[in-house]
Write an enzyme that holds these catalytic residues in place. Structure first.
Site, mmCIF file in Angstrom:
data_model
loop_
_atom_site.group_PDB
_atom_site.id
_atom_site.type_symbol
_atom_site.label_atom_id
_atom_site.label_comp_id
_atom_site.label_asym_id
_atom_site.label_seq_id
_atom_site.Cartn_x
_atom_site.Cartn_y
_atom_site.Cartn_z
ATOM 1 N N GLU A 172 0.386 -9.753 -0.054
ATOM 2 C CA GLU A 172 0.184 -8.817 0.905
ATOM 3 C C GLU A 172 -0.170 -9.471 2.321
ATOM 4 O OE1 GLU A 172 -2.172 -5.698 -0.163
ATOM 5 O OE2 GLU A 172 -0.969 -5.317 -1.948
ATOM 6 N N GLY A 220 3.225 -4.891 -8.914
ATOM 7 C CA GLY A 220 4.178 -4.858 -7.672
ATOM 8 C C GLY A 220 4.892 -6.169 -7.492
ATOM 9 N N ASN A 261 9.512 -8.541 -7.255
ATOM 10 C CA ASN A 261 9.914 -9.681 -6.560
ATOM 11 C C ASN A 261 11.316 -10.356 -7.389
ATOM 12 O OD1 ASN A 261 10.536 -12.473 -5.730
ATOM 13 N ND2 ASN A 261 8.587 -12.347 -4.457
ATOM 14 N N ASP A 275 2.823 0.709 -8.486
ATOM 15 C CA ASP A 275 1.797 1.537 -8.923
ATOM 16 C C ASP A 275 2.406 3.036 -9.333
ATOM 17 O OD1 ASP A 275 -0.281 -0.239 -8.962
ATOM 18 O OD2 ASP A 275 -1.167 0.622 -7.081
ATOM 19 N N LYS A 284 6.040 8.382 3.261
ATOM 20 C CA LYS A 284 6.464 7.138 2.714
ATOM 21 C C LYS A 284 5.095 6.376 2.206
ATOM 22 C CE LYS A 284 9.468 3.485 2.892
ATOM 23 N NZ LYS A 284 10.705 3.297 2.218
ATOM 24 N N SER A 311 19.694 2.277 -0.183
ATOM 25 C CA SER A 311 18.945 3.405 -0.656
ATOM 26 C C SER A 311 19.320 4.477 0.659
ATOM 27 C CB SER A 311 17.533 3.399 -0.451
ATOM 28 O OG SER A 311 17.023 2.632 0.538
ATOM 29 N N GLY A 367 -0.653 -10.886 -5.532
ATOM 30 C CA GLY A 367 -0.124 -9.831 -5.098
ATOM 31 C C GLY A 367 -0.599 -9.608 -3.658
ATOM 32 N N HIS A 405 -2.097 3.690 -3.752
ATOM 33 C CA HIS A 405 -1.017 4.363 -3.110
ATOM 34 C C HIS A 405 0.289 4.531 -4.191
ATOM 35 C CE1 HIS A 405 1.465 0.407 -1.593
ATOM 36 N NE2 HIS A 405 0.880 0.420 -2.640
HETATM 37 FE FE LIG Z 1 -0.861 -1.957 -9.840
#
Ligand SMILES: [Fe+2]
Length: 556
Positions: A182, A286, A290, A314, A36, A505, A178, A11
């Site tokens: 997740e 990703g 952190n 990514d 998104k 944001s 990661g 993504h």
């Molecule tokens: Fe990646």
């Protein structure tokens, strides 16, 4: 050389254009499509290209697809699962490989005139690594890519010298820091591969009660890699439904995994440093978003300087792939000075857009001062200035600003954004003043990738930006790089004695960050934001005059 970088696998699809080593444009597809993360990270979506961001990058530079020397695609199908005719095997991984291999065909359809032979594949983690090594300007340096997954690996440890990457270790799947994070994100009722920062926020509400169990489950191997055992998260705390209230056990689970992640990163960094002895470390992937772990690494790790690619997820592989191929074609990639690589509009275009929307607007003598006045009056300001940011953080180009002296502004901003109340908002501070107010993390910190401690004498003065554990994820503002924002901070300090504003944001819940002027007007019109500062213009919410503080606001 003109190199277009593309991320289309998984993504956060994105495009970046590098000309003669200089990054001239970079943007995420979600900012155009208003979806998104661009697309779901499933094998079926791999064919889908970041068409709008690619087209915009070329238009921004005024070049045609035929003029490109290369298109760099941030995934190497030769390294991935090979389907052997059955694309349905291994959860359709073969389909992903097939689509990645056919990318030249898709690309030449989306970019008419492009020679499909100009497309080059760059291994996913080489692209992540390049997004940090070249963009940091550190040479030589150690590099850690900490990811969910690439073709077959989840991590890379290496050294870059003279633009050449030497890979020293790569952890193969299924072991993945990661993917563990997740899993935890989904277990706690959040969106996997999207809401990991909520887990990081939740962790600060707990104690690491289960750390011993995670020290058994997740271990480094002494060869630069690590192993993740079979983790049954339910044995620590039951799965949470989306939106459900978390318990102390959930916070303890989040805290335990977070602490173990920090320990593992320290061990991986220690192993790398022992091999290379370099002073500097750069990171991407990703997990490198952190910021709590990043600060721990900065404080307790062996490297003197730590630089993290602001688009560490990514989307940043589009930039990394382009920089890598530019280097391979003989260019010397230039460091990335700013994340403001997206779309921008000139004053005339902005005025035209405001006139089309038929809203009343004014042009104050100094928009930075007008905003400082509104902030000191406890108004919430939508700040739309210059080119949009590449990466997930608002860095003073598409931001919501507020007064940090009022604790109630945390709740107010979370309400505007429809977010959970345990989520923190972050401070923006003049770079030269940051050291007086914050410590425990690197200064300057222009990309919001580290957390800092708020010095005790300041914590009471800026309660809206102090997280429950006494920290804040700061952005330092440099006068030369961000003169308008720096002036706003200066004018705010002149009124209040505080050189800090709240920055979050500019978007509402579940939506990508505002990118174009129309998005800004829609966001402003649909949420209780008091003032929109767009280029040199301001739009005020009806009923709010300059310099007025209503009784209701004063009471808040
Ligand atoms: Fe990646």
């Amino acid at each position: 050389m003109k190199v277009l970088g593309i991320n289309a696998v998984f993504h956060d699809p994105a495009a970046a254009l590098v000309i003669d080593g200089v990054t001239v444009a970079a943007a995420e597809e979600e900012r155009f499509s208003r979806r998104k993360h661009g697309k779901p990270p499933v094998a079926f979506s791999t064919w889908e290209l970041p068409e709008q961001s690619m087209a915009w990058c070329l238009a921004e530079a005024g070049i045609e697809p035929a003029a490109l020397d290369a298109v760099a695609y941030s995934y190497e199908p030769d390294l991935a699962f090979q389907p052997n005719g059955d694309i349905t095997a291994a959860e359709w991984e073969g389909l992903r490989t097939l689509y990645a291999r056919r990318a030249p065909l898709f690309l030449s359809t989306a970019l008419p005139g492009l020679d499909p032979d100009r497309v080059r594949w760059v291994p996913h983690h080489v692209a992540h690594a390049a997004s940090a090594t070249f963009a940091s300007g550190f040479d030589p340096c150690g590099v850690l890519v900490l990811d969910g997954r690439g073709e077959r690996a989840s991590h890379l440890a290496g050294r870059s010298s003279g633009g050449t990457l030497e890979i020293l270790a790569a952890q193969r799947l299924p072991h993945s820091l990661g993917l563990l994070y997740e899993e935890l994100t989904a277990h706690l009722g959040f969106r996997r591969s999207s809401d990991e920062y909520k887990v990081m926020a939740m962790a600060s509400y707990g104690e690491p009660e289960f750390i011993d169990a995670f020290r058994d489950l997740v271990r480094t191997d002494g060869r630069g890699g690590f192993a993740v055992g079979d983790v049954d998260l339910s044995s620590f705390a039951p799965a949470l439904a989306p939106g459900a209230e978390f318990t102390p056990r959930h916070a303890a689970l989040a805290c335990s995994v977070q602490r173990r992640l920090e320990e593992i990163l320290l061990e991986l960094a220690g192993w790398l440093h022992a091999r290379t002895g370099d002073r500097d470390l750069v990171m991407a992937g990703g997990v490198a978003l952190n910021c709590v772990a990043n600060s721990r690494l900065w404080r307790d790790g062996p490297f003197e300087r730590v630089w993290v690619q602001p688009a560490a997820g990514d989307s940043g592989t589009a930039l990394g792939a382009a920089l890598q191929v530019a280097h391979e074609l003989g260019d010397a990639p230039a460091p990335m000075e700013s994340a403001a690589l997206g779309r921008g509009w000139d004053d005339t275009a902005l005025a035209r857009r405001l006139a089309t929307a038929d809203v009343a607007f004014e042009r104050p003598a100094d928009v930075a001062d007008a905003v400082a006045e509104a902030l000191a009056d406890n108004q919430v300001v939508a700040w739309f200035q210059g080119r949009s940011e590449f990466g997930p953080r608002a860095l003073g180009h598409r931001s919501l600003l507020a007064d940090p002296r009022r604790h109630g502004n945390l709740e107010k901003l979370n309400d505007i954004k429809g977010r959970e109340q345990f989520r923190p908002v972050a401070p923006m501070v003049l770079a030269e003043r940051a050291g007086e107010i914050f410590d425990g993390g690197p200064i300057p910190s222009p990309f919001m990738l580290f957390t800092h401690r708020v010095r005790p004498d300041w914590a009471e003065r800026i309660p809206a930006v102090v997280h429950v554990d006494g920290t804040a994820r700061i952005q330092t503002v440099d006068r030369e790089q961000e003169p308008l924002m720096a002036r706003c901070l200066e004018r705010f300090e002149a009124r209040t004695g505080v050189p800090v504003v709240v920055n979050t944001s500019l978007n509402t819940a579940g939506r990508p960050m505002v990118d174009d002027p129309r998005d800004a007007l829609e966001c402003f019109g649909s949420s209780p934001v008091d003032l929109l500062a767009i280029g040199p213009f301001v739009v005020r919410r009806a009923g709010i005059a300059a310099g007025s503080e209503s009784a209701e606001r004063a009471a808040a």
